[in-house]
Scaffold this active site. Structure first.
Site, PDB file in Angstrom:
ATOM      1  N   HIS A 188       0.829  -1.214   0.000  1.00 22.06           N
ATOM      2  CA  HIS A 188       0.000   0.000   0.000  1.00 22.06           C
ATOM      3  C   HIS A 188       0.863   1.264   0.000  1.00 22.06           C
ATOM      4  CE1 HIS A 188      -3.568   2.424   1.045  1.00 22.06           C
ATOM      5  NE2 HIS A 188      -4.224   1.398   0.537  1.00 22.06           N
ATOM      6  N   ASP A 237      -3.395   7.182  -2.554  1.00 26.88           N
ATOM      7  CA  ASP A 237      -4.567   6.837  -3.355  1.00 26.88           C
ATOM      8  C   ASP A 237      -4.089   6.096  -4.594  1.00 26.88           C
ATOM      9  OD1 ASP A 237      -7.247   6.781  -4.177  1.00 26.88           O
ATOM     10  OD2 ASP A 237      -7.017   8.619  -5.339  1.00 26.88           O
ATOM     11  N   GLY A 238      -4.903   5.222  -5.112  1.00 28.34           N
ATOM     12  CA  GLY A 238      -4.604   4.559  -6.368  1.00 28.34           C
ATOM     13  C   GLY A 238      -3.877   3.229  -6.245  1.00 28.34           C
ATOM     14  N   ASN A 239      -3.808   2.665  -5.045  1.00 32.41           N
ATOM     15  CA  ASN A 239      -3.115   1.390  -4.872  1.00 32.41           C
ATOM     16  C   ASN A 239      -3.810   0.257  -5.624  1.00 32.41           C
ATOM     17  OD1 ASN A 239      -0.852   1.877  -2.845  1.00 32.41           O
ATOM     18  ND2 ASN A 239      -2.592   2.908  -1.917  1.00 32.41           N
ATOM     19  N   GLY A 240      -5.126   0.209  -5.552  1.00 30.54           N
ATOM     20  CA  GLY A 240      -5.869  -0.829  -6.263  1.00 30.54           C
ATOM     21  C   GLY A 240      -5.737  -0.685  -7.773  1.00 30.54           C
ATOM     22  N   ARG A 241      -5.822   0.535  -8.258  1.00 38.15           N
ATOM     23  CA  ARG A 241      -5.680   0.766  -9.706  1.00 38.15           C
ATOM     24  C   ARG A 241      -4.274   0.424 -10.177  1.00 38.15           C
ATOM     25  NH1 ARG A 241      -9.072   5.179  -8.139  1.00 38.15           N
ATOM     26  NH2 ARG A 241      -7.198   6.333  -7.654  1.00 38.15           N
ATOM     27  N   THR A 242      -3.272   0.797  -9.384  1.00 38.15           N
ATOM     28  CA  THR A 242      -1.890   0.474  -9.749  1.00 38.15           C
ATOM     29  C   THR A 242      -1.679  -1.033  -9.728  1.00 38.15           C
ATOM     30  OG1 THR A 242      -1.148   2.582  -8.851  1.00 38.15           O
ATOM     31  CG2 THR A 242       0.537   0.887  -9.190  1.00 38.15           C
TER      32      THR A 242
END
Length: 80
Positions: free
Chosen positions: A50, A54-59
């Site tokens: 993590h 923001d954007g960990n899931g998208r990355t």
């Protein structure tokens, strides 16, 4: 950083460089894994670290799809 509704705790920000370096070392040695297993494990390991606010899931999804496409699998669907 705390993740809402999560039971795990992300590494301290001071540990992020070492965690990401370890991820790269793992990935460099994961060539013998099945491509789908490698892609899923890469996604899981990144999201567990993590590293971003923001954007960990998208990355993670982007990395998963890159791994799949490197082995001629079609990309998965966008989680958005």
């Amino acid at each position: 950083m705390a993740i809402a509704d999560a039971r795990t705790t992300s590494p301290d920000f001071l540990d992020l460089p070492a965690e990401l370096a370890a991820l790269l070392v793992w990935h460099a040695g994961a060539g013998n894994m099945h491509p789908i297993e490698r892609a899923a494990e890469l996604h899981t390991r990144l999201v567990r670290i993590h590293p971003f606010v923001d954007g960990n899931g998208r990355t993670g999804s982007l990395l998963l799809n890159i791994e799949l496409m490197k082995s001629s699998y079609p990309p998965g669907c966008d989680p958005q």
